[in-house]
Scaffold this motif. Sequence first.
Motif, PDB file in Angstrom:
ATOM      1  N   TRP A 117       1.051  -0.918   0.191  1.00 19.76           N
ATOM      2  CA  TRP A 117       0.238   0.487   0.195  1.00 19.76           C
ATOM      3  C   TRP A 117       0.502   0.991  -0.051  1.00 19.76           C
ATOM      4  CZ3 TRP A 117      -5.058  -0.274   0.186  1.00 19.76           C
ATOM      5  CH2 TRP A 117      -5.681  -1.501  -0.042  1.00 19.76           C
ATOM      6  N   PRO A 118       1.531   2.003  -1.372  1.00 17.94           N
ATOM      7  CA  PRO A 118       2.363   2.796  -1.345  1.00 17.94           C
ATOM      8  C   PRO A 118       1.690   4.242  -1.030  1.00 17.94           C
ATOM      9  CG  PRO A 118       1.791   2.037  -3.236  1.00 17.94           C
ATOM     10  CD  PRO A 118       1.236   0.499  -2.136  1.00 17.94           C
ATOM     11  N   ASP A 158       9.457   8.919 -19.883  1.00 18.24           N
ATOM     12  CA  ASP A 158       9.266   7.115 -20.181  1.00 18.24           C
ATOM     13  C   ASP A 158       9.371   7.520 -17.601  1.00 18.24           C
ATOM     14  OD1 ASP A 158      12.321   7.551 -20.173  1.00 18.24           O
ATOM     15  OD2 ASP A 158      12.463   6.307 -21.410  1.00 18.24           O
ATOM     16  N   ASP A 159      10.318   7.685 -17.510  1.00 22.41           N
ATOM     17  CA  ASP A 159      11.333   7.529 -16.010  1.00 22.41           C
ATOM     18  C   ASP A 159      10.152   7.394 -15.311  1.00 22.41           C
ATOM     19  OD1 ASP A 159      13.738   7.855 -16.035  1.00 22.41           O
ATOM     20  OD2 ASP A 159      13.297   9.992 -16.682  1.00 22.41           O
ATOM     21  N   ASP A 160       9.322   7.114 -15.860  1.00 25.08           N
ATOM     22  CA  ASP A 160       7.690   6.609 -14.015  1.00 25.08           C
ATOM     23  C   ASP A 160       7.394   5.842 -14.321  1.00 25.08           C
ATOM     24  OD1 ASP A 160       6.835   7.402 -17.095  1.00 25.08           O
ATOM     25  OD2 ASP A 160       4.585   7.546 -16.562  1.00 25.08           O
ATOM     26  N   ALA A 175       1.193   6.454 -19.339  1.00 20.76           N
ATOM     27  CA  ALA A 175      -0.043   6.965 -18.119  1.00 20.76           C
ATOM     28  C   ALA A 175      -1.329   6.366 -18.220  1.00 20.76           C
ATOM     29  CB  ALA A 175       0.631   8.033 -18.896  1.00 20.76           C
ATOM     30  N   ARG A 176      -1.778   6.381 -20.154  1.00 20.99           N
ATOM     31  CA  ARG A 176      -3.263   6.253 -19.604  1.00 20.99           C
ATOM     32  C   ARG A 176      -3.461   4.472 -19.585  1.00 20.99           C
ATOM     33  NH1 ARG A 176      -4.129   8.826 -25.333  1.00 20.99           N
ATOM     34  NH2 ARG A 176      -5.197  11.607 -24.151  1.00 20.99           N
ATOM     35  N   THR A 232       4.575   0.469  -8.702  1.00 18.81           N
ATOM     36  CA  THR A 232       4.431   1.185  -7.914  1.00 18.81           C
ATOM     37  C   THR A 232       2.944   2.166  -8.836  1.00 18.81           C
ATOM     38  OG1 THR A 232       6.463   1.209  -6.316  1.00 18.81           O
ATOM     39  CG2 THR A 232       4.882   2.774  -5.935  1.00 18.81           C
ATOM     40  N   PHE A 233       3.323   3.295  -9.623  1.00 27.06           N
ATOM     41  CA  PHE A 233       2.717   4.031 -10.007  1.00 27.06           C
ATOM     42  C   PHE A 233       0.568   3.380 -10.274  1.00 27.06           C
ATOM     43  CE2 PHE A 233       2.788   6.645 -14.054  1.00 27.06           C
ATOM     44  CZ  PHE A 233       0.874   7.457 -13.914  1.00 27.06           C
ATOM     45  N   ALA A 234       0.996   2.171 -10.789  1.00 25.99           N
ATOM     46  CA  ALA A 234       0.179   1.644 -10.577  1.00 25.99           C
ATOM     47  C   ALA A 234      -1.223   0.867 -10.004  1.00 25.99           C
ATOM     48  CB  ALA A 234       0.122   0.612 -11.137  1.00 25.99           C
TER      49      ALA A 234
END
Length: 652
Positions: A351-352, A382-384, A477-478, A391-393
Motif C-alpha cells: 500500500w504505497p 518514461d522514467d515514471d 500513463a493512460r 507502484t504507479f499502477a
Amino acid sequence: MLDLSIHNSANVDISYRHVGSTDVTRYEKMHVEVFRDSGQASIAVAHEIADLMREKAGAGEPCILGLATGSSPIRVYAELVRLHREEGLDFSHVITFNLDEYFQLPRGSRHSYWYFMHQHLFNHVNVKPKNIHIPLGTIALEDVYEHCMAYEKAIREAGGLDFQLLGIGRTGHVGFNEPGSHRRSLTRLITLDHLTRVDAAADFQGISNVPSRAITMGIQTINQARRIVLLAWGHKKAEIIQRTIEGERTSEIPATYLQDHPNVTVLLDEESSAELRRFNTPWLVGPCEWTDILERKAIIWLSRQVDKPILKLTERDYNSNGMSDLLALHGSAYDLNIRMFNQLQHTITGWPGGKPNVDDSQRPERKSPARKRVILFSPHPDDDVISMGGTFARLVNQGHEVHVAYQTSGNIAVSDRDARRFAEFARDINEEYGSGNARLDFVIQELSGEREKGEVDSLDVRKIKALIRRGEALAGARFVGVADENIHFLNMPFYETGMHRKDELGDKDIELVRSLIEKVRPHQIFAAGDLADPHGTHKVCLDSIFSALEQLKHTAPETIADTWLWLYRGAWQEWPVHEIEMAVPLSPAQVEAKRNAIFFHQSQKDGVMFQGEDDREFWQRAEQRNRETARLYNQLGLTEYEAIEAFRRWKF
C-alpha cells in the motif's frame, strides 16, 4: 593548500565531512577530503586557485594552471568566473595548459575541448589569448610527435605547472592516460578506451560519433605539477576512486600514480567516497559511533558476508567480522537480529499510499487521508513507468488521485529515423485531407540529408521529437489508468538546448514545478532521486523540486504541510538495502504490466540514443534491478517476492 573552512561571498557553506583520526584513513594513500556535495567542493577548490593567483600576482609572477575538462570541473570554472565578475579576480597574469584534446576534432566543433574551455571559462575572464594552451587536435599525424614535444617545452619554459586540476574516468584515467599508460609518459597521441568513449557518447549523441583518439599530457607531465587536486563526483566513480586511493600503484589504473605526488588532494562528494573503507565498512577500520543507519548497514553487510539470513547470525559471526563492539553495546546477537529483521520487514508494503483503517505506526506511509493526492515527477517521459511503474499502477488502482508530471520533453533522445518516419506520416495524413505540408517538407528534407555528427536539431525537428515522446508518455500513463487531465507536460526550459549539455536551472523551471504543487497540494510527491551528477537531467529536475518546496515552505507552508517526498531511482541503479524505507513488492502479473507500460515508449526501444555501457533495453534493466532487490530481501530472510520497487523518504 585547500582552505576547507571558508565561506564565500555567496553565503554557500563549503565545510567538509569530518574524516576522523588518521587510524580511520590509514588505508588511504592520498589525502582525501569528502564534502556533502560537489557544489561545495567545487567552490572550495576555486577559492584555492584564486588564492594562488593572488599570491603569484602579489609576487609579480605568472600563475601556471593545468586545467581539465568534462563535467567534474564545470562548477569550479563557474565560481572562478563569479569571482572575476563580482570580486575582480584578475586572470591577466595567468598562463593555462589544458590536459588534452580529441584528435582530428576542429577547434570550432562544440565537442572540442577548445570550445569547452572558452564556453565555461576563457570567454568570461580577462585571460590573454596568447596565454591559453590547448593541444591542437587537427595536427597532421606525421607532426603529432613534434607538436607534443613542443607542448612539453612550452610548459617547462613557462616555469612548470603551479597547479593541476584533474578529473578521473571510470577506467582510472587522468587526462586521457588510459590503462596501460606508463608512469613516465609524456604528452602524446593515445587511443581511447571503449568505456571512456561510452561515457562521452551522450555529449556526441551516440558512441559512433566519439573520436577514438586524443592527445593528452602524460603521467610524468602531470606529476611534475607542484600541486594537484583531483575531483570525482557520483556513485559511478565510487569503485574506481576506492581502487585509486586504497589500491596498489598499477598501470591498469593510471590515477594510482598520483600516490607518488607529495602534494595531492582528492576531493569527493558522499556518493563517490562510498566505497572507501572508512565509509563502506568502518567497523573493519576502527571503533565506530554506531548510529541506527550504520547498524543497519553493518548487519545487512554481515548477513551477506557470511551468507546467512539475519535471524541466523551468531555472536561468533559478529565477533569474527569486526563487530564485537556493536554486540557488546546491545548485549546479544538475538536482540540485534530481531530488531533489524523487524526494521526491514516494516519497510515492505503493498500500500504505497498508506493502508486505510490500520495501525500505521510500523508502516512506511500514513493511513490518512485514505485517498491521497499524489504527484509523480518524471524527469524524462518514461522514467515514471521504468522506475516505479508497479507502484504507479498500485496508487491508481487503490483509489488515489494520481498526477504525473513529465518535467522535460526528452526530445534529444529521439533518433532522426523515428522523427522522419513520423514527419512523413503527418505529411501523408495532411495530403489525404488536403492540408498544407510546407513546413513538414522542410523538416523531412533536414532529416533526410547528410548531417554533421552531433549537429543540433532545428526547432521544428525538436518539436516533432518532443511530440513523439509526448504521445508515448500519454499512452503509457493512460495504460496505467491516469486520467488525461492529470497528465502534465512541464517542458522545463533548461532542457531545451537541443544538446546533451543543458542550461542551468532557472526561475521559470522552478516556477513550473511550484505552480503544479500549489495546484494539486499533494500528500505525496514521488521524484527521481539521483543525487550525485550535478549536470545530469535527473539531478537538475530534482533540484527544481527541492527549490520549489523550499520556496513554498516560506511563502505558502500550508500547501505542503502534509506533503511527504519519496525518492525513486532509475534503470541503472537502486538504493542500497540499508537506505530503503519503502519496498513495494510486485507479483509476476504486475511485473508484466509494468513491462507493457514501458513498451509504449517505442522510440526508446531497439537501440536508444544514449545506451550507456549496458546494451539491454530499459524494461530488461528495470526488471533485473527490481528482481535483484527482491532477491536481496529474501537472502536476508524475508519473504520471497517476484520483484520489489524501492523508495527512500526525503525529509525537507
